[in-house]
Design a protein around this motif. Structure first.
Motif, short mmCIF file in Angstrom:
data_model
loop_
_atom_site.label_atom_id
_atom_site.label_comp_id
_atom_site.label_asym_id
_atom_site.label_seq_id
_atom_site.Cartn_x
_atom_site.Cartn_y
_atom_site.Cartn_z
N THR A 1 0.84 -1.20 0.00
CA THR A 1 0.00 0.00 0.00
C THR A 1 0.88 1.25 0.00
OG1 THR A 1 -1.73 -1.18 1.20
CG2 THR A 1 -1.83 1.22 1.24
N PHE A 2 1.87 1.26 0.87
CA PHE A 2 2.80 2.39 0.94
C PHE A 2 3.46 2.62 -0.41
CE2 PHE A 2 7.27 3.69 1.65
CZ PHE A 2 7.05 4.95 2.20
N SER A 3 3.93 1.56 -1.03
CA SER A 3 4.65 1.67 -2.30
C SER A 3 3.79 2.29 -3.39
CB SER A 3 5.13 0.27 -2.71
OG SER A 3 5.65 0.29 -4.01
N VAL A 4 2.57 1.80 -3.54
CA VAL A 4 1.67 2.30 -4.59
C VAL A 4 1.39 3.78 -4.41
CG1 VAL A 4 -0.72 2.19 -5.43
CG2 VAL A 4 0.57 0.08 -5.09
N PHE A 5 0.99 4.16 -3.21
CA PHE A 5 0.52 5.52 -3.00
C PHE A 5 1.66 6.52 -2.80
CE2 PHE A 5 -3.25 3.02 -2.33
CZ PHE A 5 -4.17 3.74 -3.07
N SER B 1 -6.66 5.23 7.94
CA SER B 1 -5.91 5.62 6.74
C SER B 1 -6.34 4.81 5.53
CB SER B 1 -4.41 5.46 6.99
OG SER B 1 -3.99 6.31 8.02
N VAL B 2 -6.58 3.52 5.72
CA VAL B 2 -7.06 2.67 4.63
C VAL B 2 -8.42 3.18 4.14
CG1 VAL B 2 -7.95 0.37 4.08
CG2 VAL B 2 -5.74 0.60 5.21
N LEU B 3 -9.30 3.53 5.06
CA LEU B 3 -10.61 4.07 4.65
C LEU B 3 -10.45 5.34 3.83
CD1 LEU B 3 -12.81 3.48 7.82
CD2 LEU B 3 -13.05 2.38 5.57
N GLY B 4 -9.53 6.20 4.23
CA GLY B 4 -9.28 7.41 3.46
C GLY B 4 -8.84 7.11 2.04
N LEU B 5 -7.92 6.16 1.90
CA LEU B 5 -7.45 5.80 0.56
C LEU B 5 -8.53 5.07 -0.24
CD1 LEU B 5 -3.74 4.79 1.25
CD2 LEU B 5 -4.62 6.91 0.27
N GLY C 1 -11.65 5.84 -0.11
CA GLY C 1 -12.45 6.95 -0.64
C GLY C 1 -11.81 7.54 -1.88
N MET C 2 -10.51 7.66 -1.84
CA MET C 2 -9.79 8.19 -2.99
C MET C 2 -9.87 7.25 -4.19
SD MET C 2 -6.08 9.84 -2.76
CE MET C 2 -4.99 9.31 -4.03
N ILE C 3 -9.69 5.96 -3.94
CA ILE C 3 -9.80 4.97 -5.02
C ILE C 3 -11.20 5.01 -5.62
CG2 ILE C 3 -9.85 2.49 -5.54
CD1 ILE C 3 -7.64 2.14 -3.45
N ALA C 4 -12.22 5.09 -4.78
CA ALA C 4 -13.59 5.13 -5.27
C ALA C 4 -13.82 6.37 -6.15
CB ALA C 4 -14.59 5.11 -4.11
N ILE D 1 -8.76 -2.91 -8.22
CA ILE D 1 -9.19 -4.14 -7.53
C ILE D 1 -8.00 -4.78 -6.81
CG2 ILE D 1 -8.97 -5.84 -9.40
CD1 ILE D 1 -11.98 -5.59 -7.10
N GLN D 2 -6.80 -4.67 -7.40
CA GLN D 2 -5.61 -5.20 -6.73
C GLN D 2 -5.32 -4.42 -5.46
OE1 GLN D 2 -2.14 -5.65 -9.27
NE2 GLN D 2 -3.48 -6.09 -11.01
N TRP D 3 -5.34 -3.10 -5.57
CA TRP D 3 -5.10 -2.28 -4.38
C TRP D 3 -6.14 -2.57 -3.31
CZ3 TRP D 3 -4.96 3.00 -7.37
CH2 TRP D 3 -3.90 2.98 -8.30
N THR D 4 -7.39 -2.68 -3.75
CA THR D 4 -8.48 -2.94 -2.81
C THR D 4 -8.27 -4.28 -2.11
OG1 THR D 4 -10.02 -1.61 -4.10
CG2 THR D 4 -10.98 -3.24 -2.63
N GLY D 5 -7.74 -5.27 -2.83
CA GLY D 5 -7.51 -6.59 -2.24
C GLY D 5 -6.59 -6.53 -1.04
N PHE D 6 -5.41 -5.93 -1.21
CA PHE D 6 -4.51 -5.94 -0.05
C PHE D 6 -4.90 -4.91 0.99
CE2 PHE D 6 -1.80 -4.18 -3.58
CZ PHE D 6 -1.65 -2.87 -3.15
N MET D 7 -5.59 -3.85 0.59
CA MET D 7 -6.04 -2.86 1.57
C MET D 7 -7.25 -3.37 2.37
SD MET D 7 -5.45 0.54 -0.73
CE MET D 7 -6.40 1.60 0.34
N LEU D 8 -8.11 -4.14 1.73
CA LEU D 8 -9.25 -4.72 2.44
C LEU D 8 -8.76 -5.67 3.54
CD1 LEU D 8 -12.33 -4.91 2.62
CD2 LEU D 8 -12.22 -6.78 0.97
N PHE D 9 -7.71 -6.40 3.24
CA PHE D 9 -7.06 -7.28 4.22
C PHE D 9 -6.65 -6.48 5.46
CE2 PHE D 9 -3.07 -10.07 4.87
CZ PHE D 9 -3.76 -11.02 5.59
N LEU D 10 -6.06 -5.29 5.24
CA LEU D 10 -5.65 -4.43 6.36
C LEU D 10 -6.85 -3.87 7.11
CD1 LEU D 10 -2.78 -2.46 4.60
CD2 LEU D 10 -2.54 -4.20 6.38
N LEU D 11 -7.89 -3.50 6.39
CA LEU D 11 -9.08 -2.96 7.03
C LEU D 11 -9.73 -4.01 7.93
CD1 LEU D 11 -11.08 -0.55 7.26
CD2 LEU D 11 -12.35 -1.61 5.40
#
Length: 146
Positions: free
Chosen positions: A33-37, A93-97, A99-102, A117-127
């Motif tokens: 997540t850090f790397s992408v954003f 922070s994941v929720l904020g991102l 919102g940005m992805i949406a 969808i890839q970003w959402t996959g690993f971020m959903l795991f964190l959420l």
């Protein structure tokens, strides 16, 4: 190697994988997540005039003035990604991102769903699971419960 020997080897491999702490893949998800954003935020900063032009002419985020949207996007990409890497206020922070992805998916690049969808996959795991034990959130929770 016989069939039963192969099955035993596979069973041992699965048992080994089952013992990897959940915090390991959670840490990897935080790094991803850090790397992408972070990269996206740094690109914005490297050519701020170009960024403002993109927000004004191409992105056209509804409701927000382009300059405000550009500052918010760069701030969220750099700030939220850093918090996620540290494991501090991770779920917020994941929720904020999210919102940005949406916003990007719906209003800017609706065909970019394969990346999103890839970003959402690993971020959903964190959420859903939090940042894991290698995080500031974990240290704070342990202190609070002590």
């Amino acid at each position: 190697m016989t069939g039963s020997s192969l099955l035993k080897l596979v069973d041992r491999a699965y048992a080994t994988l089952d013992h990897v702490p959940l915090s390991v893949p959670l840490l990897i998800a935080r790094i991803a997540t850090f790397s992408v954003f972070l990269r996206s935020g740094l690109v914005k900063l490297s050519d701020w005039q170009g960024t403002l032009m993109l927000f004004r002419d191409e992105y056209k985020v509804p409701v927000l003035p382009p300059e405000l949207a550009a500052y918010m996007a760069a701030g969220m990409e750099l700030g939220c990604s850093t918090l996620i890497l540290l494991g501090l206020l991770t779920r917020i922070s994941v929720l904020g991102l999210f919102g940005m992805i949406a916003t990007i998916q719906i209003f800017v690049y609706p065909t970019a769903w394969p990346d999103h969808i890839q970003w959402t996959g690993f971020m959903l795991f964190l959420l859903l699971r939090g940042p894991g034990m290698f995080s500031i959130d974990h240290l704070v929770a342990r202190r609070r419960l002590a």
